[in-house]
Design an enzyme around this catalytic site. Structure first.
Site, PDB file in Angstrom:
ATOM      1  N   TYR A 263       0.824  -1.211   0.000  1.00 56.02           N
ATOM      2  CA  TYR A 263       0.000   0.000   0.000  1.00 56.02           C
ATOM      3  C   TYR A 263       0.858   1.260   0.000  1.00 56.02           C
ATOM      4  CZ  TYR A 263      -3.258   3.605   1.136  1.00 56.02           C
ATOM      5  OH  TYR A 263      -3.991   4.761   1.064  1.00 56.02           O
TER       6      TYR A 263
ATOM      7  N   TRP B 141       1.120   5.671  -1.731  1.00 53.26           N
ATOM      8  CA  TRP B 141       0.824   6.620  -2.807  1.00 53.26           C
ATOM      9  C   TRP B 141       1.888   6.635  -3.894  1.00 53.26           C
ATOM     10  CZ3 TRP B 141      -2.323  11.434  -3.267  1.00 53.26           C
ATOM     11  CH2 TRP B 141      -3.571  11.281  -2.652  1.00 53.26           C
TER      12      TRP B 141
HETATM   13  P1  PGD Z   1       3.658   8.262   1.510  1.00 54.68           P
HETATM   14  O1  PGD Z   1       4.481   9.113   2.386  1.00 54.68           O
HETATM   15  O2  PGD Z   1       2.970   8.935   0.370  1.00 54.68           O
HETATM   16  O3  PGD Z   1       2.590   7.591   2.477  1.00 54.68           O
HETATM   17  O4  PGD Z   1       0.624   6.491   3.404  1.00 54.68           O
HETATM   18  P2  PGD Z   1       1.695   6.289   2.253  1.00 54.68           P
HETATM   19  O5  PGD Z   1       2.496   5.079   2.549  1.00 54.68           O
HETATM   20  O6  PGD Z   1       1.038   6.366   0.917  1.00 54.68           O
HETATM   21  O7  PGD Z   1       4.511   7.014   1.022  1.00 54.68           O
HETATM   22  C1  PGD Z   1       4.860   6.787  -0.288  1.00 54.68           C
HETATM   23  C2  PGD Z   1       6.279   6.294  -0.319  1.00 54.68           C
HETATM   24  O8  PGD Z   1       6.592   5.957  -1.651  1.00 54.68           O
HETATM   25  C3  PGD Z   1       7.305   7.342   0.124  1.00 54.68           C
HETATM   26  O9  PGD Z   1       8.133   6.814   1.106  1.00 54.68           O
HETATM   27  C4  PGD Z   1       8.093   7.653  -1.147  1.00 54.68           C
HETATM   28  O10 PGD Z   1       9.460   7.935  -0.936  1.00 54.68           O
HETATM   29  C5  PGD Z   1       7.930   6.378  -1.949  1.00 54.68           C
HETATM   30  N1  PGD Z   1       8.006   6.583  -3.395  1.00 54.68           N
HETATM   31  C6  PGD Z   1       7.625   7.672  -4.098  1.00 54.68           C
HETATM   32  N2  PGD Z   1       7.818   7.453  -5.403  1.00 54.68           N
HETATM   33  C7  PGD Z   1       8.321   6.219  -5.544  1.00 54.68           C
HETATM   34  C8  PGD Z   1       8.697   5.437  -6.672  1.00 54.68           C
HETATM   35  O11 PGD Z   1       8.610   5.837  -7.820  1.00 54.68           O
HETATM   36  N3  PGD Z   1       9.165   4.181  -6.431  1.00 54.68           N
HETATM   37  C9  PGD Z   1       9.275   3.696  -5.172  1.00 54.68           C
HETATM   38  N4  PGD Z   1       9.725   2.457  -5.041  1.00 54.68           N
HETATM   39  N5  PGD Z   1       8.923   4.419  -4.063  1.00 54.68           N
HETATM   40  C10 PGD Z   1       8.440   5.660  -4.267  1.00 54.68           C
HETATM   41  C11 PGD Z   1      -0.375   7.432   3.322  1.00 54.68           C
HETATM   42  C12 PGD Z   1      -1.525   7.012   4.216  1.00 54.68           C
HETATM   43  O12 PGD Z   1      -1.226   7.317   5.585  1.00 54.68           O
HETATM   44  C13 PGD Z   1      -2.811   7.625   3.865  1.00 54.68           C
HETATM   45  S1  PGD Z   1      -3.238   7.698   2.200  1.00 54.68           S
HETATM   46  C14 PGD Z   1      -3.708   8.027   4.788  1.00 54.68           C
HETATM   47  S2  PGD Z   1      -5.143   8.832   4.345  1.00 54.68           S
HETATM   48  C15 PGD Z   1      -3.556   7.724   6.209  1.00 54.68           C
HETATM   49  N6  PGD Z   1      -3.782   8.858   7.017  1.00 54.68           N
HETATM   50  C16 PGD Z   1      -3.453   8.829   8.307  1.00 54.68           C
HETATM   51  C17 PGD Z   1      -4.066   9.668   9.301  1.00 54.68           C
HETATM   52  O13 PGD Z   1      -4.963  10.461   9.024  1.00 54.68           O
HETATM   53  N7  PGD Z   1      -3.615   9.563  10.576  1.00 54.68           N
HETATM   54  C18 PGD Z   1      -2.672   8.700  10.928  1.00 54.68           C
HETATM   55  N8  PGD Z   1      -2.278   8.652  12.210  1.00 54.68           N
HETATM   56  N9  PGD Z   1      -2.088   7.901  10.016  1.00 54.68           N
HETATM   57  C19 PGD Z   1      -2.439   7.926   8.736  1.00 54.68           C
HETATM   58  N10 PGD Z   1      -1.830   7.103   7.833  1.00 54.68           N
HETATM   59  C20 PGD Z   1      -2.278   6.950   6.471  1.00 54.68           C
END
Ligand code: PGD
Length: 835
Positions: free
Chosen positions: A124, A126
């Site tokens: 999972y 983004w």
């Molecule tokens: P990101 O920081 O976007 O968070 O959680 P999510 O895991 O999606 O992580 C994406 C990762 O992908 C980053 O570490 C980035 O470096 C890596 N990445 C980016 N591009 C690439 C690529 O091209 N290749 C590879 N291999 N890696 C890449 C988000 C999630 O957190 C979401 S959507 C929600 S809504 C939740 N919200 C909450 C909340 O409201 N409150 C709490 N306490 N916790 C939450 N967690 C959730």
């Protein structure tokens, strides 16, 4: 290999050149400066470029970029197996060939010994924008061809509603897609009751991005139109200043009680739309009995709700009366369902809107997610965009995504989900690309224990995030600025040709190349790549999409080479989408909802029959374990709201300027009411420790009366930085997920509940505070295997450009005349391509 024909020249082009790209925070250009740095410049068509753009340059070549493949020392030394060393041990850098060989051999071992179900590939997250290089799509395609994997379903954003809404209205997606558009709201709505507000901090973000950020303009238009907003939130900042607002600073987690009391007032005072309820709703009798307290002896009236919510009874009754008098939109943010019993506020808001009788009328009824994402309420219908085929997953096993720690810790145990009983499979190998579970999951101390269970953890990452640091084998991935792609969001106005702006950092490879390397070693390389290089894939995916769009009358996209050199194509208007509730209102028999009754289910016999104590058959007030009225609040008297950050995307861009500038005392900022701060001798800017039984973190205090007393706010996304030797964990940086509970919203939907936790705050008194270390790469070590030495140039000597990459606060259209000879200024990417 089939190579593309329209690919841009590789990097090395002239200083000053601007390359087009896009991101989850919108389309923008990347200018290469003479000193080798880059500047992020907004797209000229964007009326409201994202503040997150400021964070791009500083993250791009930050010291925490992963520069070479690396393996955890203990994994190399002792081989695969459960361990408590993940996250603590140093890494050994490896060459690509060896790293891919080790990973392929381990994938094959796990498959052969335990079967494909033992491989978890839900992955999972983004990731980054871009239709081809989307990390999860690539990984899922690879693992499907590998023989299958245990997957994951739904999202952390909306996991509760995605399961609940089909029971209530037949379909979740159409509710989310066919909400009233902003112009309709501006034109018709007189009152918005905004549970969770309309938080402007989120509106620049959309999966895949948008080129024109419209919501800030729509909110200004709403202010000019004079609509009144009842902001129901413990946080005043959940609604932008400038709108005509009444603030209802509700106690967190009690919105359902307020909704029930509003509904009760409507019924009690004869203000509800009986005709609408009779014609369009099912199960009203049971729900009204519940409001009257016929069975449990508790009347859900305004006085009852006042005691729970902290909102005076008179204000509740007045709000119900004024809602009944005018065109009223009842809206609930997605954050409200990200709590224990998160089904209830969504269901109760729908029931309230049903009693008001305005569902299906322009600007009235029920809305979900205004301000939660940039494209909710946007005007454009969705356009299908090019996509990478993933193929079917031969393994049927999956988990609801927020149950990752349970999956790893409780193999063989049973759990409920969406009306079914399921069993957690036994996972031996975790393969993650494009997500950061050590950001997104709750109770990170528990997650660390869970990540100790599998034999092997493989991670592809761009940066040394906490997830990469908890892996056994780490593959350095390029960012979207280092590769070519096609980008766009589901309601975007443009399809963007994402040109490569800079060379890959270190030895980073695209996820596609990493997986192609693994597939080749596992014997299905040709099937995975289909004989195409990335440029060939882009041309193939685009051309297939263009032909389909043309065949369905959706538009005539230009030839790929023209699209690529123009840098973008403005998407043609699409036929209007079906608006679920408007059609249903017009003809409830001809366009029934896909529910058992064909109507809106105020009570669901199907849900009731499941007999779940945490999700009964109609909206109900259920006390969560952690809320201001819970017994634990005697010891932990503050309710933490861990919501989305304003200065980065989740954990992405945390090393960029926008995020770093907002840190306080070098840590994440904790917003606290002055009265709560005074009671703890905390002053503005002080270093504080936030704690509960699950863990603790440090933060910098910001005193503000824009949070309700008793409530503190610490956004998600500060990179997890556990201080060695602390159990439960102490995060030096301010990640709130050390504090949140790893429990599901309910046994119905198993959604994420990260939004709330009970905590206490104290002034840091532990001597010199632990350093924030997570903005440096991890420790590297010599290869423990006989005869091996460390990599010749360890990545600790990380190199970025000598001077800082920057952000230009104006659209690149304003930067000056085109430079002759520069292909990107000769055909600036904001010009529409001609077919
Ligand atoms: P990101 O920081 O976007 O968070 O959680 P999510 O895991 O999606 O992580 C994406 C990762 O992908 C980053 O570490 C980035 O470096 C890596 N990445 C980016 N591009 C690439 C690529 O091209 N290749 C590879 N291999 N890696 C890449 C988000 C999630 O957190 C979401 S959507 C929600 S809504 C939740 N919200 C909450 C909340 O409201 N409150 C709490 N306490 N916790 C939450 N967690 C959730």
């Amino acid at each position: 290999m089939t190579a593309g024909t329209g690919s841009a020249p590789s990097v090395g082009r002239r200083a000053g050149a601007v390359t087009p790209t896009t991101s989850h925070w919108g389309a923008f250009g990347v200018r290469r400066n003479a000193d080798g740095t880059v500047t992020a410049v907004p797209h000229p068509a964007d009326p409201s470029p994202s503040p997150l753009l400021r964070g791009v340059p500083g993250s791009l070549r930050h010291a925490t970029r992963i520069r070479r493949p690396a393996a955890r020392r203990g994994w190399l030394e002792h081989g695969p197996g459960p361990t408590s060393g993940r996250g603590d041990e140093p890494f050994v850098e490896l060459g690509w060939d060896e790293a891919l060989g080790l990973a392929a051999a381990e994938l094959a071992r796990v498959r052969d010994e335990f079967g494909n179900t033992a491989v978890f590939g839900g992955s999972y997250g983004w990731a980054s924008a871009g239709r081809f290089h989307h990390a999860q799509s690539q990984l899922h395609r690879f693992l499907a061809q590998f023989g299958g994997y245990t997957g994951s379903r739904n999202s952390y954003s909306l996991g509760t509603s995605l399961v609940l809404l089909p029971y209530l209205v037949g379909d979740a997606e159409s509710v989310l897609r066919s909400s009233s558009t902003w112009p309709t709201i501006t034109g018709h709505t007189e009152l918005i009751i905004a549970f969770g507000g309309i938080p402007a901090k989120n509106v620049h973000v959309t999966p895949g991005g948008v080129t024109r950020h419209g919501t800030p303009g729509h909110l200004s238009a709403l202010a000019a139109a004079g609509a009144r907003v009842a902001l129901v939130s413990p946080l005043r900042d959940d609604l932008p200043d400038g709108l005509d607002a009444d603030w209802y600073p509700i106690r967190p987690a009690t919105d359902t009680a307020l909704m029930l009391a509003l509904a009760h007032t409507l019924v009690d005072e004869g203000l509800y739309d009986r005709e609408f309820v009779d014609r369009y709703c099912a199960g009203a009798d049971t729900f009204l009995r519940y409001l009257r307290g016929a069975d449990d002896g508790t009347v859900k009236d305004a006085r009852w709700a006042a005691a729970l919510t902290g909102i005076p009874a008179d204000r509740i009754r007045d709000l119900a009366r004024s809602a009944a008098r005018q065109r009223t939109l009842v809206t609930v943010t997605w954050s409200l369902q990200r709590i224990q019993h998160g089904e209830q506020p969504v269901w109760a808001a729908l029931a309230l809107a049903a009693l008001l009788g305005q569902i299906g009328l322009p600007g009235g009824g029920f809305g979900h997610g205004y301000g939660s994402m940039g494209d909710v309420g946007d005007t454009g219908p969705q356009v299908r965009l090019p996509y990478l085929p993933q193929g079917p997953n031969p393994v049927a096993e999956f988990i609801p995504c927020a149950r990752i720690a349970d999956l790893l810790l409780r193999p063989g145990e049973e759990y409920d989900y969406d009306g079914t009983r399921r069993r957690y499979p036994d996972i031996r190998l975790v393969h993650w690309a494009g997500g950061n579970p050590f950001h997104h999951h709750q109770d990170l101390g528990r997650l660390r224990r869970a990540f100790g269970r599998p034999d092997t953890v493989l991670v592809h990452e761009t940066h040394w995030t906490a997830t990469a640091r908890h892996a056994d084998l780490v593959f350095p991935a390029t960012t979207s600025l280092e590769r070519e792609d096609i980008g766009g969001g589901r309601r975007d106005t443009h399809l963007i040709a994402m040109h490569r702006a800079v060379e890959p950092v270190g030895e980073a490879r695209d996820d596609h190349a990493i997986l192609a390397g693994l597939a080749e070693r596992l014997g299905f390389g040709e099937r995975f790549t289909e004989g195409r290089d990335p440029a060939g894939w882009l041309e193939h995916l685009y051309t297939r999409w263009a032909e389909e769009l043309a065949a369905t009358g959706g538009g005539e996209p230009p030839a790929f080479a023209d699209f690529w050199s123009a840098g973008e194509w403005e998407l043609p208007p699409q036929p209007a989408e079906r608006t679920l509730f408007a059609d249903f209102r017009a003809d409830p028999l001809g366009a029934p909802l896909a529910t058992p009754s064909g109507r809106i289910e105020l009570t669901s016999a199907t849900v009731a029959a499941l007999g779940l104590p945490d999700c009964p058959g109609h909206p109900a007030w259920l006390e969560p374990d952690e809320w201001p009225g819970a017994p634990a609040a005697d010891r932990l008297p503050l309710l933490l709201i861990a919501n989305q950050p304003a200065n980065r995307l989740h954990s992405q861009l945390d090393t960029g300027a926008a995020s770093l500038d907002a840190k306080v005392a070098g840590r994440e900022a904790l917003r606290i009411h002055p009265a709560d701060a005074a009671a703890r001798s905390v002053h503005d800017g002080d270093l504080v420790r936030i704690f509960n039984d699950r863990g603790a973190c440090l933060a910098g205090a910001v005193l503000t009366d824009r949070v309700r007393p008793g409530v503190v706010r610490l956004p998600t996304g500060a990179w997890f930085d556990p201080v060695p030797g602390h159990e439960p964990p102490l995060c030096a940086h301010g990640n709130p997920n050390v504090l949140t509970a790893d429990i599901p919203s309910s046994r119905l939907s198993q959604g994420c509940t990260g939004q709330h936790a009970l905590v206490e705050v104290e002034l840091w008194a532990g001597g010199p505070p632990p350093e924030v270390t997570v903005r440096r790469p991890p420790a590297f070590a010599d290869d423990p295997r006989a005869g091996r030495t460390a990599h010749a140039t360890p990545s600790t000597a990380a190199a970025g450009p000598a001077t800082a990459d920057t952000y230009a606060p104006g659209p690149y259209g304003r930067l000056g005349p085109p430079e002759p000879g520069d292909p990107h200024f000769e055909r600036p990417h904001h010009r529409k391509a001609t077919p």
